[in-house]
Design a protein around this motif. Structure first.
Motif, PDB file in Angstrom:
ATOM      1  N   ALA A 112      35.954  38.668  50.054  1.00 40.83           N
ATOM      2  CA  ALA A 112      35.351  38.428  48.743  1.00 40.83           C
ATOM      3  C   ALA A 112      35.610  39.585  47.795  1.00 40.83           C
ATOM      4  O   ALA A 112      35.770  39.386  46.587  1.00 40.83           O
ATOM      5  N   LEU A 113      35.658  40.801  48.343  1.00 46.81           N
ATOM      6  CA  LEU A 113      36.006  41.979  47.557  1.00 46.81           C
ATOM      7  C   LEU A 113      37.329  42.514  48.080  1.00 46.81           C
ATOM      8  O   LEU A 113      37.395  43.064  49.176  1.00 46.81           O
ATOM      9  N   ASP A 114      38.404  42.343  47.311  1.00 52.93           N
ATOM     10  CA  ASP A 114      39.705  42.808  47.747  1.00 52.93           C
ATOM     11  C   ASP A 114      39.749  44.330  47.745  1.00 52.93           C
ATOM     12  O   ASP A 114      38.860  45.000  47.210  1.00 52.93           O
ATOM     13  N   LYS A 115      40.789  44.890  48.307  1.00 52.90           N
ATOM     14  CA  LYS A 115      40.857  46.344  48.495  1.00 52.90           C
ATOM     15  C   LYS A 115      40.847  47.098  47.170  1.00 52.90           C
ATOM     16  O   LYS A 115      40.253  48.175  47.072  1.00 52.90           O
ATOM     17  N   ASP A 116      41.507  46.545  46.145  1.00 51.19           N
ATOM     18  CA  ASP A 116      41.526  47.228  44.857  1.00 51.19           C
ATOM     19  C   ASP A 116      40.132  47.262  44.234  1.00 51.19           C
ATOM     20  O   ASP A 116      39.712  48.273  43.667  1.00 51.19           O
ATOM     21  N   THR A 117      39.414  46.157  44.340  1.00 57.21           N
ATOM     22  CA  THR A 117      38.061  46.118  43.795  1.00 57.21           C
ATOM     23  C   THR A 117      37.144  47.049  44.565  1.00 57.21           C
ATOM     24  O   THR A 117      36.321  47.766  43.977  1.00 57.21           O
ATOM     25  N   ARG A 118      37.266  47.081  45.885  1.00 64.32           N
ATOM     26  CA  ARG A 118      36.419  47.967  46.680  1.00 64.32           C
ATOM     27  C   ARG A 118      36.704  49.424  46.343  1.00 64.32           C
ATOM     28  O   ARG A 118      35.778  50.240  46.244  1.00 64.32           O
ATOM     29  N   ARG A 119      37.970  49.761  46.148  1.00 62.56           N
ATOM     30  CA  ARG A 119      38.300  51.138  45.775  1.00 62.56           C
ATOM     31  C   ARG A 119      37.685  51.485  44.428  1.00 62.56           C
ATOM     32  O   ARG A 119      37.133  52.573  44.236  1.00 62.56           O
TER      33      ARG A 119
END
Length: 433
Positions: A112-119
């Motif tokens: 649901a939260l891709d790696k770019d968003t999580r970063r």
């Protein structure tokens, strides 16, 4: 000289941290560089939500591109403001290359939260790694029952405490996360209903019942936006405003034109609050889909006459007009901004097209319907704004829906601002021939 990332010349950048502190060498060199290049009119543009410098530079490159031909005899200089904002990487931006995350979403299951968003979230909420990891797992697992949603909302409430206080909200009832007093399950359900209503208005309507966990992700998005909203005010008031005062002292005669998109609009507006007394270098302000209260400049709030906007009367710090471009196609500001704002103190249900009617004007944003409750505000459509001479001072609302109209859920046309017509508005506001 021209920056290879923007193509216009001369171009400089001003980089600020979350506390409004400017990059020292950039700050110190700017006055001499502006003077050496013989700049008469300096356009200072601040981006809104954005994840990195390259995204901001891409916006500036595309927006500034038509300006030299539109004003071939003007002695122009350009400044791109870089500040630590963020957006969810799955949000579409019209005419911009789609992110890898957005493309992958169509071809394979993903978190649901891709790696770019999580970063980006980790940068937006430093020290909240454990909380963000737990939120990400819950969005993937979607536990049943009300307990899961209640716990999710509790965790979201922990995010915005970054220790930075003292910067005013848009009005004295504005600014806290939308989950402060409402029932957690109701909050998620309302956001989910709003998302479903936006999807149903598109080309491929959905026929499934709204899932409150979709609303939970939207709630996290709104908590992030509220964090960026506060930060934009800080950077404007404590960073850009005082810097413009220094520039005016070191490079007298340079005419400054402030432009801001989304929270960047809030940033340049709050720069007026941080502008030193007696400085009249700001000759125009143009807000493009400004993501802050439409009552920010009001001396009296219609629903509470004893209260005022945080920027009341500060349009008079502009030695020229303050132009607010708005569009009803902006779903981020027309749907989610008022819903999030109103949920701070009320939990009655509403969704989709009903939101504006149910909420009324109290919770509206600049970029949705323009500056409100400021006597003498002039209202124009885009054709009228470009076909005549803009007022020499005061607030001017320009309905830009003729061009600001494209974009998908959840933000709608919020980022559809790269149009030569809007560049012409900036030039018209600044009397730049």
């Amino acid at each position: 000289m021209a920056d290879p990332g923007t193509g216009v010349t001369p171009y400089w950048e001003l980089t600020f941290d979350a506390d409004g502190d400017a990059d020292g060498p950039q700050r110190d060199r700017l006055p001499a560089q502006v003077t050496d290049h013989g700049v008469r009119d300096l356009i200072v543009f601040s981006h809104g939500w954005n994840n990195d410098r390259s995204g901001a530079t891409a916006l500036y490159r595309r927006f500034f591109a038509p300006v030299p031909k539109l004003a071939p005899r003007a002695r122009l200089g350009y400044v791109g403001v870089i500040w630590p904002s963020m957006r969810f990487s799955d949000e579409p931006i019209p005419d911009f290359p789609r992110s890898v995350a957005a493309v992958e979403a169509q071809t394979a299951p993903r978190p649901a939260l891709d790696k770019d968003t999580r970063r980006a979230l980790l940068e937006a909420f430093p020290g909240r790694t454990t909380v963000l990891d737990r939120l990400a797992r819950m969005l993937d697992e979607r536990p049943g029952g009300t307990e899961g949603l209640t716990e999710f909302v509790r965790l979201v409430r922990l995010l915005p405490d970054d220790g930075r206080q003292g910067v005013a909200a848009d009005t004295d009832e504005d600014g806290e996360p939308a989950v402060s007093g409402a029932d957690p399950v109701t909050v998620c359900e309302q956001f989910a209903e709003a998302l479903a209503a936006l999807d149903a208005s598109g080309d491929a309507p959905r026929f499934t019942l709204p899932n409150p966990w979709d609303g939970a992700k939207e709630l996290l998005r709104q908590a992030t936006y509220l964090q960026m909203k506060r930060r934009a005010g800080t950077v404007g008031e404590r960073g850009l405003g005082p810097l413009l005062g220094r520039l005016a002292g070191a490079a007298p005669g340079v005419r400054v034109h402030l432009v801001g998109h989304s929270f960047g609009g809030r940033l340049v507006a709050f720069a007026l609050r941080g502008l030193p007394a007696g400085v009249d270098a700001v000759k125009s302000v143009t807000l493009l889909q400004g993501a802050f209260s439409h009552y920010a400049f009001a001396a009296r709030l219609p629903h509470a006459p004893d209260r005022s906007g945080a920027l009341q009367g500060l349009q008079r710090r502009v030695d020229g007009p303050l132009v607010c471009c708005h569009s009803h196609f902006d779903a981020a500001l027309g749907t989610f901004y008022p819903l999030a704002s109103r949920l701070a103190g009320d939990d009655r249900a509403c969704a989709g097209d009903e939101i504006a009617a149910v909420l009324g004007p109290r919770w509206g944003a600049m970029g949705h319907d323009g500056t409100q409750a400021v006597p003498g505000t002039v209202r124009l459509d885009l054709a009228a704004a470009l076909g005549g001479r803009l007022p020499a001072s005061g607030c001017v609302n320009v309905d830009a829906a003729a061009v600001v109209r494209r974009g998908g859920a959840p933000s709608g046309a919020h980022s559809d601002i790269v149009h030569p017509e809007l560049a012409r508005v900036v030039l018209a506001a600044g009397r730049i021939a």
